[in-house]
Design a protein around this motif. Structure first.
Motif, PDB file in Angstrom:
ATOM      1  N   ILE A  31       5.645  38.249 -99.927  1.00 36.16           N
ATOM      2  CA  ILE A  31       4.408  38.994 -99.636  1.00 36.16           C
ATOM      3  C   ILE A  31       3.530  38.884-100.881  1.00 36.16           C
ATOM      4  CG2 ILE A  31       3.435  41.176 -98.838  1.00 36.16           C
ATOM      5  CD1 ILE A  31       6.248  41.986 -97.910  1.00 36.16           C
ATOM      6  N   PRO A  32       2.628  37.914-100.938  1.00 37.82           N
ATOM      7  CA  PRO A  32       1.878  37.619-102.167  1.00 37.82           C
ATOM      8  C   PRO A  32       1.071  38.794-102.712  1.00 37.82           C
ATOM      9  CG  PRO A  32       1.665  35.818-100.593  1.00 37.82           C
ATOM     10  CD  PRO A  32       2.362  36.929 -99.882  1.00 37.82           C
ATOM     11  N   GLU A  33       0.674  39.735-101.848  1.00 39.91           N
ATOM     12  CA  GLU A  33      -0.114  40.874-102.314  1.00 39.91           C
ATOM     13  C   GLU A  33       0.585  41.670-103.414  1.00 39.91           C
ATOM     14  OE1 GLU A  33      -1.431  40.381 -97.948  1.00 39.91           O
ATOM     15  OE2 GLU A  33       0.366  40.041 -99.171  1.00 39.91           O
ATOM     16  N   PHE A  34       1.899  41.615-103.465  1.00 36.50           N
ATOM     17  CA  PHE A  34       2.634  42.389-104.474  1.00 36.50           C
ATOM     18  C   PHE A  34       2.560  41.755-105.859  1.00 36.50           C
ATOM     19  CE2 PHE A  34       4.470  44.329-100.705  1.00 36.50           C
ATOM     20  CZ  PHE A  34       4.607  45.650-101.093  1.00 36.50           C
ATOM     21  N   ALA A  35       2.073  40.528-105.956  1.00 32.54           N
ATOM     22  CA  ALA A  35       2.009  39.855-107.255  1.00 32.54           C
ATOM     23  C   ALA A  35       1.019  40.510-108.213  1.00 32.54           C
ATOM     24  CB  ALA A  35       1.634  38.385-107.059  1.00 32.54           C
ATOM     25  N   SER A  36       0.008  41.169-107.680  1.00 32.80           N
ATOM     26  CA  SER A  36      -1.015  41.775-108.533  1.00 32.80           C
ATOM     27  C   SER A  36      -0.872  43.291-108.649  1.00 32.80           C
ATOM     28  CB  SER A  36      -2.409  41.434-107.988  1.00 32.80           C
ATOM     29  OG  SER A  36      -2.554  41.877-106.651  1.00 32.80           O
TER      30      SER A  36
END
Length: 411
Positions: free
Chosen positions: A122-127
């Motif tokens: 879930i790429p949103e958690f990278a930031s």
């Protein structure tokens, strides 16, 4: 406020955990005291007559067989429908162990690792940042390490629940659509990723929406909806045909309901409609089920991951899940974990024979639901129990009561 406490039939036992139960074992043959089990029944009848809850179902099994299974009271405050062994309940957070078994099945498939970063799926958690309160203001700082799948399973992710506090991060949850059943699992995960973490990943146990995020990871990795995946990998192999994110209109007469107002506080009680199919299939708390269905899940756990020739999870994987994953270096926030207890990968577990104000064995593991459901597995005593009710405000009391009463019957 009173309710008539009536069992639908005499308690019975079964080896196959089928519905309806087939009598083939007496409690005495399983090392359970019939008089003490009857005392348990009498205690819950008193609680029902006092108006603590409309009704309950209680199932106690030992050595793989049911020693006691009964339904007491009414399904709800409206009407005269008696509680039945096949009554349907909102199990809320008892969804979490099922989803946790599902994610570990993907680990066994080699589809992911426990140490994988959540942002990998879930790429949103990278930031995502960590929220730190200084001088009454919320400051955002970078995480010292990525949040992992293991963090989600053991609730050390830094995520939280809106009802677990009243700090600035909790207020962001409270003011959002995070509780909506009308958003998708993908939308929910992106929304949660937009909030700051309440602590650094791995630093603290904070009960949270972590298992909802695990449900979304299952969707991403498997390419299926959470409901479809759970049906294929867990529910269908265990013949848990009554368990799902909703139930059909044909079952409207089997739904267990709470009092409209809490009998102790007078506060309004509002639970979701079990007949309504939600858009969001909440991995943290969305399933409905019956006592017998959940007992089949428990029997699979008791058997080391298999039931009726179907292996759902590996024995060593289950041992890992039921072990403590907090240790001395992780702070435990809140009162959800009783003294002497830790948390594994989807379950709480008992670390000490004493300290906690209720009986049990070191190594037992368990979890409960906010509306009043509860289960535990005690490998040392080869015992498991499933308790079902719909009384949110009475949940701490009833699950301690049922533990006291069941262990009093162990010989």
């Amino acid at each position: 406020m009173t309710a008539t406490a009536t069992a639908t039939a005499a308690p019975q036992a079964t080896t196959a955990l089928q519905t309806p139960p087939v009598p083939d074992a007496r409690p005495e043959t399983l090392g359970l005291s019939r008089p003490r089990l009857q005392a348990m029944s009498n205690a819950f009848k008193r609680e029902i007559d006092k108006g603590t809850v409309p009704g309950v179902t209680v199932l106690v099994a030992r050595r793989g067989q049911i020693g006691w299974f009964e339904a007491l009271g009414k399904q709800g405050p409206a009407g005269d429908a008696a509680m039945a062994r096949d009554s349907i309940f909102r199990i809320f957070s008892m969804t979490k162990p099922i989803v946790s078994v599902g994610i570990m099945a993907l680990v066994e498939d080699g589809q992911l690792l426990l140490g994988d970063a959540v942002a990998k799926f879930i790429p949103e958690f990278a930031s995502q940042k960590v929220g730190v309160v200084k001088d009454g203001k919320l400051e955002l700082v970078p995480p010292t390490r990525p949040m992992t799948v293991q963090d989600l399973l053991r609730h050390t992710s830094g995520l939280t629940y809106e009802h677990q506090g009243d700090g600035p991060v909790h207020k962001l949850y409270q003011e959002s659509r995070v509780r909506s059943r009308k958003i998708s699992n993908a939308e929910h995960a992106a929304l949660v990723a937009s909030f700051p973490l309440v602590c650094q990943p791995g630093a603290e146990f904070n009960y949270s929406r972590s298992t909802d995020i695990l449900g979304r990871i299952i969707e991403v990795v498997s390419g299926r909806t959470l409901g479809a995946f759970l049906t294929e990998r867990v529910l269908a192999p265990l013949q848990m045909a009554e368990t799902g994110f909703s139930t059909s209109e044909a079952n409207a007469g089997r739904l267990a309901e709470p009092f409209a107002a809490d009998p102790w506080t007078g506060d309004k009680v509002a639970l979701f409609n079990m007949l309504e199919q939600p858009v969001m299939e909440s991995g943290g708390g969305g399933l409905v089920s019956t006592a017998m269905d959940y007992a089949r899940f428990c029997l699979m756990l008791r058997n080391g991951g298999t039931l009726d020739g179907n292996r759902v999870i590996g024995r060593k994987t289950l041992e890992l899940m039921a072990a403590d994953h907090l240790g001395p270096g992780v702070a435990i926030n809140g009162t959800l974990l009783s003294p002497g207890h830790g948390f594994g990968l989807g379950f709480a577990m008992r670390r000490e024979a004493g300290i906690a104000p209720f009986p049990g064995s070191v190594g037992q593991y368990f979890w409960s639901g906010i509306a009043g459901t509860f289960f535990w597995i005690d490998p040392k005593e080869d015992l498991f129990a499933v308790f079902m009710s719909q009384g949110p405000g009475q949940r701490d009391y009833t699950r301690t009561l049922v533990r006291d009463l069941v262990y009093a019957a162990v010989e």
